[in-house]
Design an enzyme around this catalytic site. Structure first.
Site, mmCIF file in Angstrom:
data_model
loop_
_atom_site.group_PDB
_atom_site.id
_atom_site.type_symbol
_atom_site.label_atom_id
_atom_site.label_comp_id
_atom_site.label_asym_id
_atom_site.label_seq_id
_atom_site.Cartn_x
_atom_site.Cartn_y
_atom_site.Cartn_z
ATOM 1 N N GLU A 15 16.309 2.097 33.243
ATOM 2 C CA GLU A 15 15.607 2.965 32.615
ATOM 3 C C GLU A 15 16.878 3.917 32.238
ATOM 4 O O GLU A 15 16.717 4.970 31.350
ATOM 5 C CB GLU A 15 14.720 4.050 33.733
ATOM 6 C CG GLU A 15 14.196 5.390 33.602
ATOM 7 C CD GLU A 15 13.241 5.919 34.355
ATOM 8 O OE1 GLU A 15 13.507 6.950 34.448
ATOM 9 O OE2 GLU A 15 12.215 5.149 34.730
ATOM 10 N N SER A 67 16.531 7.633 38.972
ATOM 11 C CA SER A 67 15.930 6.420 39.076
ATOM 12 C C SER A 67 16.663 5.555 37.943
ATOM 13 O O SER A 67 16.375 5.820 36.816
ATOM 14 C CB SER A 67 14.652 6.649 38.887
ATOM 15 O OG SER A 67 13.909 5.166 39.219
ATOM 16 N N ARG A 105 8.617 6.124 29.007
ATOM 17 C CA ARG A 105 10.273 6.194 28.664
ATOM 18 C C ARG A 105 10.509 5.904 27.406
ATOM 19 O O ARG A 105 11.823 5.532 27.198
ATOM 20 C CB ARG A 105 10.858 5.207 29.857
ATOM 21 C CG ARG A 105 10.521 5.558 31.292
ATOM 22 C CD ARG A 105 10.833 6.936 31.749
ATOM 23 N NE ARG A 105 10.171 7.158 32.858
ATOM 24 C CZ ARG A 105 9.274 8.076 33.265
ATOM 25 N NH1 ARG A 105 8.463 8.394 32.230
ATOM 26 N NH2 ARG A 105 8.739 8.398 34.510
#
Length: 304
Positions: free
Chosen positions: A297, A227, A177
């Site tokens: 995230e 998410s 990420r």
């Protein structure tokens, strides 16, 4: 320099329809939340992106680059900057053999269909990921065992000085990420991918299977930013949240999804304060119960 002066400067090279004042960010995020951006630019060419950056840099104005806002939480007070939105004006694709060159604003779902039509395999994992290709590279998006770094050869980017550069896969520094795009403030313009020829029916079957798994297990019918938390080493964020008894937990109009605890959804005109309050509640409870620090995230931006 005030908003009107910025607007007048930007519209010297960009059409007035593409420069918006006090634009509500809830119209530009999948979470449907966020206060106004002082100025939003929706450029139609690389030259217009360069002009917007030039205006900002020369006048000491902060700017923020976004795609289609699928991974953003914008605070309720909005953004005191120029937001440059690179989305559906940048969606051209060229496919030659196994090589794919696509502009950063194309949606992954759209790109996936074009790639599938050419019987190319390796991109199935991305078919249901919300967001643009540029955003996916910036975050090294992934799902179902695949990541963008698995298919990328390189990318054409704009550096903070407005100069065009080409970065190879190694130079993009794609990690979990993260990427050099994110850490150094580059802007993705175009992405080059290398895939493999495959069996069309097999590719369709894999894509259908992943789509079914996503639609039955994720709350795609409600506004969210996907998410919320990164996967902690050795754990799954959703399971930690569920095991903490937080499935269905609410703060205002924000709720931990009853379908997938890794998602926070906007069930009743949630504000960003609701969402951020719920994120903090979840983090505290999981830390209390399991000693695990959940890291977000999603990107949280805007004036506090």
């Amino acid at each position: 320099m005030n908003k009107i002066e910025i607007y007048e400067k930007l519209t010297q090279l960009i059409s007035k329809e593409a420069v918006l004042l006090d634009e509500p960010m809830n119209k530009h995020t999948s979470f449907k939340i966020g206060g106004p951006a002082d100025v939003m630019v929706i450029p139609e060419s690389v030259e217009q992106v360069q002009w917007a950056i030039k205006v900002c840099k020369e006048n000491n104005i902060p700017y923020f680059i976004m795609g289609n806002g699928s991974n953003l939480i914008v605070r309720d007070k909005g953004m005191r900057c120029v937001v440059i939105k690179i989305a559906d004006k940048f969606k051209d694709v060229i496919i030659e053999g196994t090589k794919v060159v696509a502009q950063a604003g194309i949606l992954l779902s759209t790109l996936s269909k074009k790639i599938m039509a050419e019987s190319l395999k390796g991109f199935e994992f991305a078919s249901g990921i919300p967001g643009t290709l540029g955003g996916a590279i910036t975050m090294n998006a992934g799902a179902y065992g695949g990541e963008m770094k698995d298919v990328i050869k390189g990318a054409k980017v704009l550096d903070p000085n407005g100069e065009i550069k080409y970065f190879s896969l190694e130079e993009l520094e794609l990690g979990y990420r993260t990427s050099v795009i994110q850490t150094k403030g580059y802007i993705v313009l175009e992405v080059e991918m290398e895939l493999e020829k495959g069996d069309y029916e097999e590719i369709v079957a894999i894509t259908k299977d992943l789509t079914e798994r996503r639609t039955t297990k994720q709350p795609l019918h409600l506004p969210s930013a996907g998410s919320v938390f990164k996967r902690p080493t050795g754990y799954f964020a959703g399971k930690l949240i569920e095991d903490s008894g937080l499935k269905g937990e609410r703060v205002g109009g924000a709720q931990v999804s009853e379908l997938h605890s890794g998602f926070i959804v906007n069930v009743d005109n949630a504000t960003s304060a609701d969402v951020l309050g719920l994120i903090a509640l979840v983090q505290n409870k999981v830390r209390e119960n399991f000693g695990v620090d959940l890291q977000t995230e999603v990107r949280i931006i805007g004036e506090e």
